[in-house]
Enzyme design. Sequence first.
Site, PDB file in Angstrom:
ATOM      1  N   ARG A 259       0.791  -1.225   0.000  1.00 33.62           N
ATOM      2  CA  ARG A 259       0.000   0.000   0.000  1.00 33.62           C
ATOM      3  C   ARG A 259       0.827   1.281   0.000  1.00 33.62           C
ATOM      4  NH1 ARG A 259      -5.261  -1.197   3.864  1.00 33.62           N
ATOM      5  NH2 ARG A 259      -5.982  -3.066   2.760  1.00 33.62           N
TER       6      ARG A 259
ATOM      7  N   ASP B 252     -15.087   8.532  10.355  1.00 35.11           N
ATOM      8  CA  ASP B 252     -14.001   7.605  10.053  1.00 35.11           C
ATOM      9  C   ASP B 252     -12.719   8.412   9.933  1.00 35.11           C
ATOM     10  OD1 ASP B 252     -14.099   4.465   8.948  1.00 35.11           O
ATOM     11  OD2 ASP B 252     -12.285   5.549   8.406  1.00 35.11           O
TER      12      ASP B 252
END
Length: 281
Positions: free
Chosen positions: A39, A147
């Site tokens: 990632r 979030d």
Amino acid sequence: MEQGEISLSDREFARIKSRVYQVAGISLSDAKRTLVVSRLSKIVRALGLPSFDAYVDYLERNGSASDGQDFVNALTTNLTRFYREDHHFEHLRSHVAGLIASKPRGTRLRIWSAGCSTGQEPYTIGMDLLAALPELKRWDFKILATDIDTAVLAKAAGGVYPENELNGLSAERARLLERAGSGSIRIPAAVRELVSFKPLNLIEPNWPMKGPFDAIFCRNVAIYFDKPTQGQVFSRLGKLLAPEAFLYIGHSENLGSGGEGFRLVGKTIYQIKQVNKRAAA
């Protein structure tokens, strides 16, 4: 190693683990090493940096807030679906029905989805409650959805999903979503209007919301924290619950040191203990 990936030394992995814990409370295990390489490599390449060491140096010395957010976004995992852990929504439906029966029309109702990912959880809350309890249209009903990952919040706010999100849903539940064409489904406007999506890091010292909330969903979020951080977060959530409210957590989670003020009332469903004391009084 895939093309474009960069080698990660033990020292560099330790620096990355330290930084993501410091800024987001996320405790990365050694098993996440491959995920980190996969990632973060594309970000390191895009910045024109030669190594992960150089990337962490860049974040510490020159990185913007946007760079720091990209780092966190890349290392968060967002696995969710509509009606995940269905028993929670069944319990919430019963709880809210009880509130409607005992309180006047127009009463305030607030629910928080903490760690909402791409939005399926808060939208399920809204769709399910409006379908089962139409009276809520005459209540002051709002859902807060937060979030740490700003990329998933942007997707959630759009309210559009691939049609395969309907897989596993009953025909009755599938009808709660609109067909948007081109293999997509859309959350109805009446439900979208209930939900406010906001960025929030749960380990920040000061949360902007004051509560009280009639229900808080914090499911499959604490699994990324270590035990002390889990206890602190759950304890803080408890302080924002209304007296008769409930906290819903993930199936593999427990409250740990943050559970002293709660009593277990169902499978991964908790209520603050003062309710019990009042009932006994």
